[in-house]
Design an enzyme around this catalytic site. Sequence first.
Site, PDB file in Angstrom:
ATOM      1  N   GLY A 239      85.624   9.537  81.970  1.00  0.00           N
ATOM      2  CA  GLY A 239      85.329   8.585  80.925  1.00  0.00           C
ATOM      3  C   GLY A 239      83.856   7.930  80.464  1.00  0.00           C
ATOM      4  O   GLY A 239      83.348   8.233  80.058  1.00  0.00           O
ATOM      5  N   SER A 240      84.225   6.326  80.028  1.00  0.00           N
ATOM      6  CA  SER A 240      83.267   5.706  80.105  1.00  0.00           C
ATOM      7  C   SER A 240      82.363   5.650  80.967  1.00  0.00           C
ATOM      8  O   SER A 240      82.571   5.633  82.546  1.00  0.00           O
ATOM      9  CB  SER A 240      83.420   4.066  79.502  1.00  0.00           C
ATOM     10  OG  SER A 240      83.888   3.867  80.768  1.00  0.00           O
ATOM     11  N   GLU A 261      81.967  12.487  84.537  1.00  0.00           N
ATOM     12  CA  GLU A 261      81.368  13.015  83.153  1.00  0.00           C
ATOM     13  C   GLU A 261      81.681  12.313  81.877  1.00  0.00           C
ATOM     14  O   GLU A 261      82.333  12.138  81.737  1.00  0.00           O
ATOM     15  CB  GLU A 261      82.446  14.453  83.390  1.00  0.00           C
ATOM     16  CG  GLU A 261      82.123  15.219  81.631  1.00  0.00           C
ATOM     17  CD  GLU A 261      81.927  15.173  80.221  1.00  0.00           C
ATOM     18  OE1 GLU A 261      81.628  14.581  79.996  1.00  0.00           O
ATOM     19  OE2 GLU A 261      83.287  15.377  80.210  1.00  0.00           O
TER      20      GLU A 261
END
EC number: 1.2.1.3
Length: 508
Positions: A239-240, A261
Amino acid sequence: MKSILKKFNLETPYYSVSTGETCWEGNGDTFKINSPVDGLEIGHVQGGTISDFDNVMNQSKEAFKIWRTIPAPQRGEIVRQFGEALRQNKEDLGALVSYEMGKSLQEGYGEVQEMIDICDFAVGLSRQLYGLQMHSERPGHRMMEQWHPLGVVGIISAFNFPVAVWAWNTALAWICGNVCVWKPSEKTPFTALACQQIIKKVLLDNDLPEGISNLIIGGRDIGQEMASHPDIALVSATGSTRMGKSVAETVARRLGKSILELGGNNAIIVTENADLKHAIPSIVFGAVGTAGQRCTSTRRLIIHKSQYDNLVNQLVKAYEQLHIGNPLDESNHVGPLIDTQAVEEYKNTIQKAIEQGGKVLAGNKVLAGEQYLSGCYVKPTIIEANVNMTIVKHETFAPILYVMTYTNFTEAIKIQNSVPQGLSSSIFTLNIRESEEFLSYSGSDCGIANVNIGTSGAEIGGAFGGEKETGGGRESGSDAWKAYMRRQTCTVNYGKEAHLAQGIVFNF
Ligand code: UN1
């Protein structure tokens, strides 16, 4: 779409928490899901609470005690059956991904294909999981390393690859002997519920216990609980960067393991030796595929000044040819953004880019009208930019491509590496010196570096992930499986004498 939802038993009430056969509705936050395709409501999902999460954890810990005793190749057989079930459901699951998330139908199918591919990969791996053997310095001693399962693996996935990223993690984690708890994006719960239905049947058919595949729909509170829970050995979060930093801090505080990631800000360098025939389709797919919502989407183009005008003119023409609309209609190239908040971010980013000196060459439009009722459709945008613009260093999950020029090659690599993120990168050149320099230690600083192909569309056989603010984790292929196991170094004395290492003498 109704028949697809029905096929996956997705009918009200939606059971947002599942440990396998047992599924129940949580009492947590309500998530109202409207498709970005047509704005219509798919349904309301009542998320799980911390107490639901505790129940899931209890089941998963019990299941681990059984699952770890099943030999890895037999665990691989379960993953093989899961892959077969995915093959049978590819069209329906792919269409549901497309409808709930908004990516084109082809990309929805592609996403399910990635799940199938990782299952195949994991099945083969289940007969490997190799440890090394090394020579002991002591006579009559043997040294080796072996790999054991970790326990419960927590998976936090994002809306943009709502099912494949889970599969990369879970297929590997399972063959490694772990059980998994999945918290999908609260923006795409239905595809997750459908996947849980598919795996549930495989587990039931094989008389396996509850708790091997667990699902809990929820928001940040559930994600944080996962990160802080002492019984989750590994948290794999996609995600962010903001989310990843928070998860990483919480996991690190308890010295747990994480795979992160996170964001990408992926560039393509186009040198004076590039074959534009190859470069143009790769750039356009990289920048507008999944409406610019892949971690690997192409966000920056660094073009040699001799190619700049020609390439940019051709790109602007190509952008004019793009069909934007319902992604289930295969004549369209670009579907919607995930929601109207993403549209706001698209608009704000373009506004900021203009304020910082950028010039819009294509796009910059939110589409309105009967075809675009969800309000989530935007025109892919090209902005002439320069490296000093701070917005260029920022990842916006939208189809915005910054184009820049360079004059010497070292400068191009410097520009490519000048952002906080380090996921994917590409070069287009037919000159071996340029391509090798790009791949060398002084070249791209990203986890993925490609030559004459775009930044997105990685195959599952390679390790997937990136450096710097991308988080450093690796998922999927190569030896990424090692992150899902614990390594044990074993020394065995099969001789008749006791020896100490390093030649130490200790007599009494
Ligand atoms: C992601 O965007 O999080 O390389 C994953 C790709 C896909 C996976 C992207 N195979 O574009």
